[in-house]
Motif scaffolding. Structure first.
Motif, PDB file in Angstrom:
ATOM      1  N   ALA A   1      32.974  37.233  42.213  1.00  0.00           N
ATOM      2  CA  ALA A   1      33.235  36.932  43.623  1.00  0.00           C
ATOM      3  C   ALA A   1      34.570  36.215  43.796  1.00  0.00           C
ATOM      4  N   ALA A   2      34.852  35.260  42.900  1.00  0.00           N
ATOM      5  CA  ALA A   2      36.122  34.532  42.986  1.00  0.00           C
ATOM      6  C   ALA A   2      37.311  35.455  42.728  1.00  0.00           C
ATOM      7  N   LEU A   3      37.187  36.330  41.756  1.00  0.00           N
ATOM      8  CA  LEU A   3      38.271  37.261  41.466  1.00  0.00           C
ATOM      9  C   LEU A   3      38.468  38.251  42.605  1.00  0.00           C
ATOM     10  N   SER A   4      37.382  38.706  43.191  1.00  0.00           N
ATOM     11  CA  SER A   4      37.482  39.640  44.306  1.00  0.00           C
ATOM     12  C   SER A   4      38.176  38.983  45.500  1.00  0.00           C
ATOM     13  N   ALA A   5      37.828  37.702  45.754  1.00  0.00           N
ATOM     14  CA  ALA A   5      38.470  36.994  46.862  1.00  0.00           C
ATOM     15  C   ALA A   5      39.958  36.810  46.620  1.00  0.00           C
ATOM     16  N   GLY A   6      40.364  36.696  45.340  1.00  0.00           N
ATOM     17  CA  GLY A   6      41.778  36.542  45.018  1.00  0.00           C
ATOM     18  C   GLY A   6      42.500  37.847  44.790  1.00  0.00           C
ATOM     19  N   GLY A   7      41.833  38.974  44.991  1.00  0.00           N
ATOM     20  CA  GLY A   7      42.464  40.267  44.812  1.00  0.00           C
ATOM     21  C   GLY A   7      42.705  40.638  43.366  1.00  0.00           C
ATOM     22  N   ALA A   8      41.978  40.017  42.452  1.00  0.00           N
ATOM     23  CA  ALA A   8      42.207  40.279  41.026  1.00  0.00           C
ATOM     24  C   ALA A   8      41.077  41.074  40.386  1.00  0.00           C
ATOM     25  N   LEU A   9      40.135  41.569  41.191  1.00  0.00           N
ATOM     26  CA  LEU A   9      39.052  42.383  40.635  1.00  0.00           C
ATOM     27  C   LEU A   9      39.461  43.851  40.765  1.00  0.00           C
ATOM     28  N   ARG A  10      39.860  44.448  39.681  1.00  0.00           N
ATOM     29  CA  ARG A  10      40.506  45.749  39.680  1.00  0.00           C
ATOM     30  C   ARG A  10      39.498  46.886  39.500  1.00  0.00           C
ATOM     31  N   PRO A  11      39.973  48.132  39.538  1.00  0.00           N
ATOM     32  CA  PRO A  11      39.026  49.255  39.478  1.00  0.00           C
ATOM     33  C   PRO A  11      38.195  49.294  38.201  1.00  0.00           C
TER      34      PRO A  11
ATOM     35  N   ALA B   1      22.192  41.683  38.294  1.00  0.00           N
ATOM     36  CA  ALA B   1      22.941  40.838  39.224  1.00  0.00           C
ATOM     37  C   ALA B   1      24.434  40.902  38.936  1.00  0.00           C
ATOM     38  N   ALA B   2      24.822  40.916  37.667  1.00  0.00           N
ATOM     39  CA  ALA B   2      26.240  40.996  37.314  1.00  0.00           C
ATOM     40  C   ALA B   2      26.837  42.328  37.770  1.00  0.00           C
ATOM     41  N   ILE B   3      26.115  43.400  37.534  1.00  0.00           N
ATOM     42  CA  ILE B   3      26.621  44.732  37.926  1.00  0.00           C
ATOM     43  C   ILE B   3      26.703  44.862  39.439  1.00  0.00           C
ATOM     44  N   ALA B   4      25.698  44.330  40.135  1.00  0.00           N
ATOM     45  CA  ALA B   4      25.715  44.403  41.599  1.00  0.00           C
ATOM     46  C   ALA B   4      26.865  43.593  42.178  1.00  0.00           C
ATOM     47  N   ALA B   5      27.196  42.452  41.568  1.00  0.00           N
ATOM     48  CA  ALA B   5      28.285  41.615  42.085  1.00  0.00           C
ATOM     49  C   ALA B   5      29.635  42.314  41.969  1.00  0.00           C
ATOM     50  N   ILE B   6      29.801  43.126  40.952  1.00  0.00           N
ATOM     51  CA  ILE B   6      31.069  43.855  40.782  1.00  0.00           C
ATOM     52  C   ILE B   6      31.138  45.046  41.724  1.00  0.00           C
ATOM     53  N   GLY B   7      29.999  45.681  41.968  1.00  0.00           N
ATOM     54  CA  GLY B   7      29.941  46.733  42.973  1.00  0.00           C
ATOM     55  C   GLY B   7      29.993  48.127  42.391  1.00  0.00           C
ATOM     56  N   PRO B   8      29.458  49.117  43.111  1.00  0.00           N
ATOM     57  CA  PRO B   8      29.403  50.491  42.610  1.00  0.00           C
ATOM     58  C   PRO B   8      30.732  51.234  42.673  1.00  0.00           C
ATOM     59  N   ASP B   9      31.748  50.674  43.385  1.00  0.00           N
ATOM     60  CA  ASP B   9      33.024  51.371  43.497  1.00  0.00           C
ATOM     61  C   ASP B   9      33.955  51.070  42.328  1.00  0.00           C
ATOM     62  N   ARG B  10      33.512  50.257  41.401  1.00  0.00           N
ATOM     63  CA  ARG B  10      34.305  49.954  40.218  1.00  0.00           C
ATOM     64  C   ARG B  10      33.565  50.442  38.975  1.00  0.00           C
ATOM     65  N   THR B  11      34.334  50.757  37.955  1.00  0.00           N
ATOM     66  CA  THR B  11      33.743  51.178  36.686  1.00  0.00           C
ATOM     67  C   THR B  11      33.656  49.958  35.771  1.00  0.00           C
ATOM     68  N   ILE B  12      32.489  49.772  35.178  1.00  0.00           N
ATOM     69  CA  ILE B  12      32.209  48.564  34.401  1.00  0.00           C
ATOM     70  C   ILE B  12      32.062  48.938  32.931  1.00  0.00           C
ATOM     71  N   VAL B  13      32.724  48.180  32.075  1.00  0.00           N
ATOM     72  CA  VAL B  13      32.608  48.342  30.628  1.00  0.00           C
ATOM     73  C   VAL B  13      31.900  47.108  30.086  1.00  0.00           C
ATOM     74  N   LEU B  14      30.734  47.297  29.502  1.00  0.00           N
ATOM     75  CA  LEU B  14      29.975  46.201  28.889  1.00  0.00           C
ATOM     76  C   LEU B  14      30.267  46.178  27.393  1.00  0.00           C
ATOM     77  N   VAL B  15      30.715  45.027  26.892  1.00  0.00           N
ATOM     78  CA  VAL B  15      31.082  44.893  25.480  1.00  0.00           C
ATOM     79  C   VAL B  15      29.919  44.228  24.747  1.00  0.00           C
ATOM     80  N   THR B  16      29.398  44.885  23.747  1.00  0.00           N
ATOM     81  CA  THR B  16      28.287  44.306  22.982  1.00  0.00           C
ATOM     82  C   THR B  16      28.783  43.109  22.176  1.00  0.00           C
ATOM     83  N   GLY B  17      27.853  42.214  21.861  1.00  0.00           N
ATOM     84  CA  GLY B  17      28.179  41.028  21.093  1.00  0.00           C
ATOM     85  C   GLY B  17      27.910  41.222  19.615  1.00  0.00           C
ATOM     86  N   TYR B  18      28.443  40.291  18.833  1.00  0.00           N
ATOM     87  CA  TYR B  18      28.222  40.336  17.387  1.00  0.00           C
ATOM     88  C   TYR B  18      28.056  38.905  16.873  1.00  0.00           C
TER      89      TYR B  18
END
Length: 715
Positions: free
Chosen positions: A597-607, A626-643
């Motif tokens: 939300a903060a990045l989107s308000a600052g115009g830094a949440l990119r495609p 909740a995380a995916i919904a906050a970013i929105g369906p108009d953006r493509t999301i890459v989830l990085v697995t942990g190790y």
């Protein structure tokens, strides 16, 4: 226990005196205030089996720290110690109250200081001096650690610093002192509480109510304060949230105390006691309950044996199945360990003939020295790991490191008990210090005498010189440890450099990128709309070098990450010029909505938005959605697995793969598979990548973005 008749005149006079009154021999006819005299022997009878229980508890903790894969739940040994301490300390206090009619706080705290302080100070001085000679990461935070140890506040120091029990960026030399701090705080406040109960209410029932209230409140508070989405170290370290084990032991001690009121006047005591000699009567008030404990009726032996067996099996089961990061540990698991320990102690004290025959000499040897073993094993593991260049201690060590640490720990614990703990308990701290000073003075006198002697032997002077040199070495090493202590570890410094690189990139990169015209991601960067787009290759992210040309430009990508992202920031910026990186140490997936939300308000949440937040906490389906919904369906999301070796990483990675199957705009970049093929590229903590690993991380992320662009274009 009977005292028999005494031939001493004073004893005969006391036995003929009026029961309940003590005659003063200093003046005829003067009678001092009635008091219950101390029993002939002030030492309680030894309860067979408790030393073996201590031994098993300390062996579980040492195994958990040296080889956690062998005993994942070995940390419950600390809770066994808590219950034992609560039981034994409360037993001593109640016994003194019953025998003498009062509790001497000064004598109680003096005994505790004799038992705890000399050995602990020895460990702190010796290990701090050694760390001062070694230098490096083992000195990070050494000043606050030493201060916390010496003020009985280590657990609150670690809480204030935000230290993590299961994962930390620098090894804490005295991390195991947190449990000693909890016990020492208990020793300070619990006698005052118990004395207040004795004074105000003067009944065992009141003591049970107060103790039970403390225990239940602490257990409930732990469950309430625990949040599975955040590091559990606060509720694990806290005295308020981890007090229930000590209170369970105290409750058990009060339950088996004499069932009559704990505070009586002597006249009332004389009415209920028989005509045995006074020393015998006084001892009977304490030994009668013990006799009831040890003389087990035949009809109850089976039930008590079943209780002991069930409690032992329960503790073993928790030792192999419980995880320090699992929600079950804080919502009943540790409480269950305390209850199992109470059941086991109850069986031990009610089955003395059996436990006496079953005592094993090696276990008793370990149990007697369990305090020293617990004190020494962790600092030695940290120091040995530093010397031998081993991985982050506490997360599995090479067998050579384990063998050396065990050998040094056993030797140090033996020496501590032989030369420090036992002499201090027998003779006192002051006497031991005076003896040491006398020995040093004699060495100086012998050296001076030999200097003036015609024989001029150098033995005395050599011994004195060695003693002075050793003292100076220790003092200078401790001083060097405080002076040379770095503010952060090498790993933390590297993460800070990555954070600076990320901050510089945010300053120079454009902060407003329209999301709508990103529009047509099938048009490669730099091509005109009329030119036919080149078809990006659809590749799996596992080979990190594949598909680099098909990845979107960096100015189309926002990365939201944790310390693994931070440490790799420079490599990411080299692979994706213009990428916007927003990362913090210990960031978790649950914070993704507010960050987005903060990045989107600052115009830094990119495609294209990368979420690299799988390292620090458990992620469930609700948090992921909740995380995916906050970013929105108009953006493509890459989830990085942990190790890493953290128990939540596997389930969190499964949640990411499940989310990719549920949402059409989500893909997975598999850091777990990529780095598992190159473990040599990880740092000593087994989580953060070194320089080569940072390159792998960037390449893996580029490959994941290439897959995301291909997925978005429908190819």
């Amino acid at each position: 226990m009977t005292s028999g008749s005494s031939s001493h005149p004073a004893a005969a006079a006391r036995q003929t005196a009026r029961p309940g009154l003590a005659v003063t021999t200093g003046s005829v006819g003067t009678v001092r205030k009635p008091s219950v005299p101390r029993a002939a022997s002030s030492r309680p009878p030894r309860i067979h089996g408790l030393d073996s229980l201590r031994a098993l508890a300390v062996l579980a903790v040492v195994t958990y720290h040296l080889a956690p894969g062998l005993l994942p739940g070995g940390f419950v040994g600390v809770d066994v110690f808590f219950v034992l301490s609560g039981f034994l300390i409360t037993t001593l206090l109640v016994r003194e109250r019953v025998q003498t009619g009062r509790v001497s706080l000064r004598r109680f705290w003096t005994r505790r200081a004799r038992r705890l302080l000399p050995a602990m100070v020895t460990v702190v001085v010796a290990c701090t001096a050694t760390a001062g000679l070694l230098g490096g990461d083992v000195l990070v935070g050494i000043r606050s650690q030493v201060m916390g140890a010496l003020t009985f506040a280590s657990n609150w120091v670690y809480i204030a610093q935000g230290a993590s029990y299961s994962s930390d960026l620098s090894p804490q030399l005295f991390a195991n002192f947190w449990s000693l701090a909890v016990e020492e705080q208990f020793y300070l406040f619990w006698p005052l509480v118990l004395l207040a109960v004795f004074t105000i209410r003067r009944s065992r029932t009141a003591g049970l109510v107060v103790t039970g209230t403390f225990a239940v409140a602490s257990a409930v508070w732990m469950a309430v304060r625990y949040d599975p989405l955040f590091d559990p170290s606060r509720v694990y370290f806290g005295t308020d949230t981890h007090l229930f084990g000590l209170m369970a032991g105290a409750f058990f001690a009060l339950w088996f105390a004499p069932r009559s009121p704990l505070v009586r006047d002597v006249a009332g005591a004389a009415e209920v006691l028989d005509d045995a000699p006074r020393a015998e009567r006084t001892g009977a008030r304490w030994t009668a309950p013990l006799a009831r404990l040890f003389a087990v009726p035949a009809r109850r032996r089976g039930a008590r044996l079943a209780l002991g067996a069930a409690s032992a099996v329960g503790l073993v089961w928790l030792s192999f199945t419980l995880s320090v990061d699992a929600p079950s540990a804080y919502r009943g698991g540790l409480v269950l360990a305390s209850l199992f320990t109470v059941g086991l102690i109850a069986f031990v004290v009610r089955s003395q003939p059996l436990t006496r025959r079953c005592e094993v000499a090696p276990l008793r040897w370990v149990g007697v020295r369990s305090y020293g073993l617990y004190l020494w094993h962790w600092p030695l593991l940290v120091l040995v790991s530093q010397v031998m260049g081993a991985d982050h201690p506490g997360h599995g060590s090479p067998w050579l490191v384990v063998a050396v640490t065990l050998a040094l720990t056993v030797a140090a614990a033996w020496a501590s008990y032989r030369f420090i703990e036992r002499p201090v308990m027998v003779r006192g701290i002051g006497t031991l210090l005076r003896t040491a000073w006398d020995r040093v003075r004699r060495m100086a006198l012998v050296a001076w005498a030999e200097r003036r002697s015609p024989a001029r032997t150098a033995r005395g002077r050599v011994r004195l010189a060695v003693a002075i040199a050793g003292t100076l070495l220790v003092v200078s090493s401790v001083t060097a440890a405080f002076v040379r202590a770095p503010e952060v570890s090498e790993l933390e410094a590297e993460i800070e450099r990555g954070a600076q690189a990320a901050a510089d990139g945010q300053t120079s990169a454009p902060v407003t990128v329209p999301t709508a015209p990103a529009a047509d991601p099938t048009v490669p960067t730099g091509a005109t709309p009329d030119a036919p787009p080149s078809a990006p290759a659809v590749t799996e992210p596992a080979p990190p070098t594949a598909g680099v040309a098909a990845a979107p430009a960096g100015d189309q990508v926002t990365v939201i990450g944790d310390s693994v992202t931070l440490i790799s920031a420079a490599s990411l910026q080299a692979a994706l010029p213009g990428v916007y990186i927003d990362a913090e140490v210990s960031r978790q997936m649950s914070t993704a909505p507010e960050v987005a939300a903060a990045l989107s308000a600052g115009g830094a949440l990119r495609p294209y938005v990368v979420l690299s937040l799988g390292t620090n906490s458990t992620v469930n389906e609700r948090v992921m959605d909740a995380a995916i919904a906050a970013i929105g369906p108009d953006r493509t999301i890459v989830l990085v697995t942990g190790y890493g070796d953290r128990p939540w990483i596997g389930p969190t990675n499964d949640q990411m793969r499940s989310a990719a199957a549920r949402f059409p705009n989500v893909v997975v970049a598999d850091w777990q598979t990529t780095i598992a093929a190159h473990p040599e590229s990880l740092g000593k903590d087994g989580v953060h990548p070194q320089a080569s690993g940072q390159e792998l991380y960037a390449q893996m992320l580029v490959a994941g973005l290439a897959q995301a662009q291909a997925h978005r274009s429908g190819q």
